[in-house]
Design a protein around this motif. Structure first.
Motif, PDB file in Angstrom:
ATOM      1  N   GLU A 182       0.848  -1.191   0.000  1.00  0.00           N
ATOM      2  CA  GLU A 182       0.000   0.000   0.000  1.00  0.00           C
ATOM      3  C   GLU A 182       0.881   1.237   0.000  1.00  0.00           C
ATOM      4  N   THR A 183       0.453   2.223  -0.773  1.00  0.00           N
ATOM      5  CA  THR A 183       1.181   3.481  -0.905  1.00  0.00           C
ATOM      6  C   THR A 183       0.232   4.635  -0.650  1.00  0.00           C
ATOM      7  N   ASP A 184       0.696   5.626   0.082  1.00  0.00           N
ATOM      8  CA  ASP A 184      -0.072   6.845   0.341  1.00  0.00           C
ATOM      9  C   ASP A 184       0.886   8.011   0.149  1.00  0.00           C
ATOM     10  N   ASN A 185       0.720   8.770  -0.945  1.00  0.00           N
ATOM     11  CA  ASN A 185       1.610   9.908  -1.155  1.00  0.00           C
ATOM     12  C   ASN A 185       0.819  11.194  -1.267  1.00  0.00           C
ATOM     13  N   ARG A 186       1.378  12.252  -0.729  1.00  0.00           N
ATOM     14  CA  ARG A 186       0.759  13.577  -0.725  1.00  0.00           C
ATOM     15  C   ARG A 186       1.768  14.594  -1.258  1.00  0.00           C
ATOM     16  N   ARG A 187       1.268  15.455  -2.117  1.00  0.00           N
ATOM     17  CA  ARG A 187       2.116  16.491  -2.693  1.00  0.00           C
ATOM     18  C   ARG A 187       1.401  17.831  -2.534  1.00  0.00           C
ATOM     19  N   LYS A 188       1.987  18.738  -1.770  1.00  0.00           N
ATOM     20  CA  LYS A 188       1.419  20.056  -1.534  1.00  0.00           C
ATOM     21  C   LYS A 188       2.336  21.099  -2.161  1.00  0.00           C
ATOM     22  N   GLN A 189       1.727  22.037  -2.861  1.00  0.00           N
ATOM     23  CA  GLN A 189       2.526  23.010  -3.596  1.00  0.00           C
ATOM     24  C   GLN A 189       1.913  24.398  -3.492  1.00  0.00           C
ATOM     25  N   PHE A 190       2.762  25.367  -3.210  1.00  0.00           N
ATOM     26  CA  PHE A 190       2.353  26.778  -3.254  1.00  0.00           C
ATOM     27  C   PHE A 190       3.255  27.475  -4.257  1.00  0.00           C
TER      28      PHE A 190
ATOM     29  N   GLN B 270       7.300  23.119  -2.867  1.00  0.00           N
ATOM     30  CA  GLN B 270       6.609  21.846  -3.001  1.00  0.00           C
ATOM     31  C   GLN B 270       7.037  20.904  -1.877  1.00  0.00           C
ATOM     32  N   LYS B 271       6.038  20.386  -1.165  1.00  0.00           N
ATOM     33  CA  LYS B 271       6.280  19.420  -0.103  1.00  0.00           C
ATOM     34  C   LYS B 271       5.700  18.069  -0.504  1.00  0.00           C
ATOM     35  N   TYR B 272       6.485  17.022  -0.294  1.00  0.00           N
ATOM     36  CA  TYR B 272       6.079  15.679  -0.692  1.00  0.00           C
ATOM     37  C   TYR B 272       6.227  14.750   0.505  1.00  0.00           C
ATOM     38  N   HIS B 273       5.235  13.868   0.685  1.00  0.00           N
ATOM     39  CA  HIS B 273       5.282  12.895   1.778  1.00  0.00           C
ATOM     40  C   HIS B 273       4.748  11.569   1.245  1.00  0.00           C
ATOM     41  N   ASN B 274       5.522  10.508   1.421  1.00  0.00           N
ATOM     42  CA  ASN B 274       5.128   9.195   0.919  1.00  0.00           C
ATOM     43  C   ASN B 274       5.266   8.146   2.018  1.00  0.00           C
ATOM     44  N   ASP B 275       4.191   7.402   2.251  1.00  0.00           N
ATOM     45  CA  ASP B 275       4.205   6.247   3.148  1.00  0.00           C
ATOM     46  C   ASP B 275       4.020   4.989   2.317  1.00  0.00           C
ATOM     47  N   TYR B 276       4.813   3.963   2.644  1.00  0.00           N
ATOM     48  CA  TYR B 276       4.771   2.729   1.866  1.00  0.00           C
ATOM     49  C   TYR B 276       4.929   1.540   2.803  1.00  0.00           C
ATOM     50  N   ALA B 277       4.147   0.482   2.550  1.00  0.00           N
ATOM     51  CA  ALA B 277       4.229  -0.718   3.387  1.00  0.00           C
ATOM     52  C   ALA B 277       3.955  -1.951   2.554  1.00  0.00           C
ATOM     53  N   GLU B 278       4.665  -3.032   2.886  1.00  0.00           N
ATOM     54  CA  GLU B 278       4.446  -4.331   2.254  1.00  0.00           C
ATOM     55  C   GLU B 278       3.940  -5.320   3.297  1.00  0.00           C
TER      56      GLU B 278
ATOM     57  N   ASP C  66       1.199  -8.280   9.645  1.00  0.00           N
ATOM     58  CA  ASP C  66       2.147  -9.023   8.800  1.00  0.00           C
ATOM     59  C   ASP C  66       2.961  -8.089   7.920  1.00  0.00           C
ATOM     60  N   LEU C  67       3.593  -7.098   8.539  1.00  0.00           N
ATOM     61  CA  LEU C  67       4.405  -6.129   7.805  1.00  0.00           C
ATOM     62  C   LEU C  67       5.781  -6.716   7.512  1.00  0.00           C
ATOM     63  N   GLU C  68       6.225  -6.566   6.278  1.00  0.00           N
ATOM     64  CA  GLU C  68       7.541  -7.060   5.876  1.00  0.00           C
ATOM     65  C   GLU C  68       8.525  -5.910   5.673  1.00  0.00           C
ATOM     66  N   TYR C  69       8.025  -4.807   5.156  1.00  0.00           N
ATOM     67  CA  TYR C  69       8.853  -3.636   4.854  1.00  0.00           C
ATOM     68  C   TYR C  69       7.955  -2.425   4.986  1.00  0.00           C
ATOM     69  N   VAL C  70       8.409  -1.400   5.725  1.00  0.00           N
ATOM     70  CA  VAL C  70       7.636  -0.168   5.894  1.00  0.00           C
ATOM     71  C   VAL C  70       8.614   1.003   5.790  1.00  0.00           C
ATOM     72  N   SER C  71       8.235   2.037   5.053  1.00  0.00           N
ATOM     73  CA  SER C  71       9.118   3.184   4.910  1.00  0.00           C
ATOM     74  C   SER C  71       8.309   4.461   4.778  1.00  0.00           C
TER      75      SER C  71
END
Length: 801
Positions: free
Chosen positions: A376-384, A409-417, A434-439
């Motif tokens: 699962e991926t959740d990314n946010r990009r905020k820009q002024f 520009q601000k970027y934030h990404n959460d990722y998990a396997e 059952d998380l294998e990799y989280v970043s």
């Protein structure tokens, strides 16, 4: 770039001429056509002029053509824009857009949600997002580097959506509906949208809103979905397609998962005291949902052309907010002040089948019979961003533009396997998900620039333009990752983050000249530069020494940063009208040098996505378009482009391939191959074009209009060194579309069909052919083929008041 690399990198998922004076685009109300009602007006030079008089390579599609060709978003533009290649990868992303061949990374099956090699604008606001083309006056494409006026992110060019503006004089309204069927899909599709314009205070305040809902039924089935992750067997019949009891006990099917559900709205409020002072407030929002990819699995486990073999559904939920304020003021008839302030907030959440990624890395997870994985991926990009520019209006032989630009520009990404059931299988406690990799990664990029451009009209027919832009940027990034199966914490936010910084400044410049031999013949020449910033990669640096005998995902010292890249473009073009303006013809040739190429790659440890600099390349070719009206009732139009884009020097170790591509004997080994001088750049067609005819017959109070258009996209290679690095040459294809419509000033109704002959064609591929085969008894489903939409036919109606 590997699938793991892309996932872990967060990648998936007019001035009117009056002598030498001119007024700003907003003051000209962004008019779409000239006074004679024929020529399209454009504002790509920050000045309003017709296509015929624009002294640069700019392509434009007006509102009438957008409607007749059913061009709903950016994915449909390439068929009518020479020099542009777009791989339609479905509603899960904006798609992969390549201008003039300037792309060096592998093509993908999931497209892109952001691209910093070209600029996409909604009005004056930079935003790489596929907003639907509702109530749009025209779409302009500026080919080649646009660094002087547009700055960051226009290495290859810019695409501009020009909206219709609020009308302070009268009420306007429009309703539009489309109902259609799609071959290989099981449900009908539809689109409903409308526009309303309200003059709240006549001559001073007006409100305009365009809102729509799109439902596309999809056509890709997922027949091998797991019933109960961690319990059900993903492959119960070995390497054969499961049937009977094996199938029903473990798997199920869902149809048409690449459907699209999109809600979109754009709202504008215009406040003006007089024509000399206007303020426009805009709010736009769009959300798109789908449950699957627009790709098949190339026949794995007996799947068909319109089937995906993934073990999990792959939903995507994307949304974007945009808020802006534009001020246009006449300062004492000396200059116009144009100020644009904008805030954008884009978020994308997605899930994909991750099983083959972990199998490919051979951690022996397949020893668990029910092994599967999803991410699962959740990314946010905020820009002024803020731009202020002054545009001269004092007359005389010299005119100018001077401005300043700020972008944050601000970027934030959460990722998990996730690996369902594997924690219990290995006896790992306290890992309920059952998380294998989280970043996670966070970054911030700030750019400041000043720019100017001046035009001197030597004679009424000859103009010379020069411009320059000074830019300065800073970039910071931080992040962390955890491996819970190895005893790490469950959250990377529990660790001290790692990161880095980068900064640079520099100049880009432009020279342009044109000469009008007659009102119907103009030649122009341009030399321009474009740039793209460098920065830190979003990967945690490796410890020293790197821990042995465990999974590592980190960046070595030479992988932490990457540098900027630049382009230099020289082109010559002409525009002409012949035979009493019955024939309009445009032609240009170009040569682009690209240095310090930024290209997707992967870390040595963990195959985690990074960007590296990959040598030099060039792109050269020509583009042409024409419209011919032999009789008033018949219009024939066409486009053609030739683009030869290739490396001009060797790039060591840029291609990653697996040394045992077809049978996975023993432990996997990855080899870094060199890209070679002369290797073709991936993602763009050498040859592409379109040819169409429109016939109009007056009938009662309106016209009966018949249109047929044929489009051609040449072959595309999937990666640098595709023939050595298990890439693919995606074949060329030809598609046909047609419509029969009755139109009046107040309404229109039409019958239409796209892809009339139901051509099966591959638009792009995901992963390389070294991932095809059987890995420790598991049929690998890594390799994917993104396919074009099948035959679509239906009816639509439009009502105006």
């Amino acid at each position: 770039m590997s699938y793991r690399a892309k996932l872990r990198a967060g990648l998936l998922s007019a001035t009117v001429f009056t002598g030498t004076a001119f007024v700003t685009p907003a003051m000209a109300q962004d008019a779409a056509v000239s006074d004679d009602g024929n020529a399209i007006v454009v504002t790509g030079t920050r000045r309003t002029t017709t296509i015929m008089d624009a002294p640069i390579n700019i392509q434009a599609i007006g509102s009438e053509e957008l409607a007749r060709q059913r061009i709903d978003d950016v994915r449909d533009l390439a068929d009518f824009t020479p020099g542009m290649t777009i791989s339609d990868t479905g509603p899960g992303s904006t798609g992969s857009i390549v201008l003039r061949g300037l792309n060096a990374s592998d093509v993908g099956s999931n497209g892109a949600s952001y691209d910093d090699s070209l600029g996409v604008y909604l009005g004056e606001v930079p935003l790489y997002y596929d907003f639907k083309l509702l109530d749009i006056a025209r779409v302009e494409t500026l080919l080649g580097p646009q660094g002087t006026l547009y700055g960051l992110g226009t290495l290859a060019g810019a695409i501009r959506y020009i909206p219709n503006r609020p009308n302070v004089d009268e009420y306007e309204g429009e309703m539009h509906g489309r109902f259609y069927s799609k071959d290989h899909g099981s449900k009908p599709g539809y689109q409903v949208d409308g526009m309303i314009n309200i003059p709240i205070v006549k001559d001073h305040i007006a409100f305009r809103s365009a809102t729509g809902y799109y439902y596309d039924p999809g056509f890709i089935d997922y027949p091998l979905l797991i019933n109960e992750p961690g319990v059900s067997l993903p492959q119960p019949s070995g390497t054969d397609r499961p049937t009977g009891a094996d199938y029903t006990a473990n798997l199920h099917k869902r149809e048409d998962l690449n459907f699209e559900k999109t809600f979109t709205t754009r709202n504008q409020l215009l406040v003006q005291t007089t024509e000399d002072l206007k303020v426009i407030f805009t709010y736009a929002f769009q959300r798109t949902k789908t449950d699957g990819a627009q790709s098949n699995s190339a026949g794995v486990l007996g799947t068909g052309k319109y089937e995906n073999a993934s073990r999990y559904a792959e939903p995507v939920n994307r949304r974007a907010h945009l808020a802006s304020m534009e001020i246009n003021a006449n300062i004492a008839d000396i200059a116009d002040l144009v100020s644009t302030s904008a805030y954008t907030n884009v978020r994308g959440r997605s899930q994909t089948d991750n099983t083959d990624l972990l199998l490919d890395l051979d951690y022996d997870y397949e020893l668990f019979p029910a092994f599967s994985s999803w991410n699962e991926t959740d990314n946010r990009r905020k820009q002024f961003n803020q731009e202020v520019r002054l545009v001269s209006r004092h007359g005389g032989p010299f005119s100018w533009v001077l401005g300043g630009f700020y972008n944050e520009q601000k970027y934030h990404n959460d990722y998990a396997e996730h690996v369902p059931g594997l924690s219990d299988f290995y006896g790992v406690p306290n890992n309920p998900d059952d998380l294998e990799y989280v970043s996670y990664t966070k970054s911030k990029v700030t750019e400041k620039a000043i720019f100017g451009e001046g035009t001197f009209r030597v004679t009424p027919q000859w103009q010379v333009t020069g411009g320059a832009r000074y830019f300065k940027y800073t970039s910071t990034v931080q992040g962390a990752l955890v491996l819970p199966l190895l005893g790490d914490p469950l959250s990377p936010y529990d660790l001290t983050p790692s990161g880095g910084k980068a900064k640079q400044d520099g100049w880009v410049w432009k020279f342009n000249t044109s000469y009008n031999f007659t009102p119907d013949l103009m030649f122009y020449a341009t030399y321009s530069k474009g740039y793209r910033i460098g920065g830190p990669n979003r990967v945690a640096p490796c410890p020293d020494p790197v821990p042995a005998n465990q999974q590592n995902a980190c960046a070595l010292p030479n992988e932490i940063q990457y540098g900027p890249d630049k382009t230099k473009n020289a082109e010559i073009g002409m525009r002409m009208q012949l035979f009493d303006r019955k024939l309009t013809f445009n032609f240009d040739v170009f040569h682009i040098k690209w240095e310090g190429i930024q290209v997707d790659s992967a870390t040595f440890y963990g195959v985690t996505g990074i960007t590296v600099n990959g040598g030099a390349a060039k792109s050269q070719g020509f583009e042409t378009s024409f419209q011919f009206k032999p009789i008033p009732q018949l219009s024939i139009q066409g486009t053609y482009s030739y683009t030869d884009a290739k490396l001009t020097e060797d790039v060591p170790g840029i291609i990653t391939v697996r040394t045992t591509p077809n049978n996975y004997d023993g432990r996997p080994k990855f080899t870094q191959l060199d890209a070679l001088d002369g290797d073709r750049l991936p993602g763009s067609a050498k040859n592409s074009g379109s040819l169409g005819a429109t016939y109009t017959i007056p009938m009662m109070d309106g016209n009966l209009i018949a249109n047929w258009t044929t489009t051609y996209r040449g072959n595309v290679v999937s990666r640098l060194g595709w023939d050595r690095g298990y890439g693919a040459k995606v074949p060329s294809y030809v598609l046909h579309r047609a419509a029969l419509a009755y139109e009046t000033d107040k309404y229109s109704i039409s019958l239409f069909a796209n892809n009339i002959f139901d051509k099966y064609a591959v638009a792009s591929v995901g992963q390389d052919r070294s991932r095809i085969g059987v890995n420790d008894g598991v049929a690998v489903r890594y390799y994917r083929q993104t396919i074009v939409n099948p035959r679509t036919f239906g009816v639509e109606a439009r009502f105006k008041y």
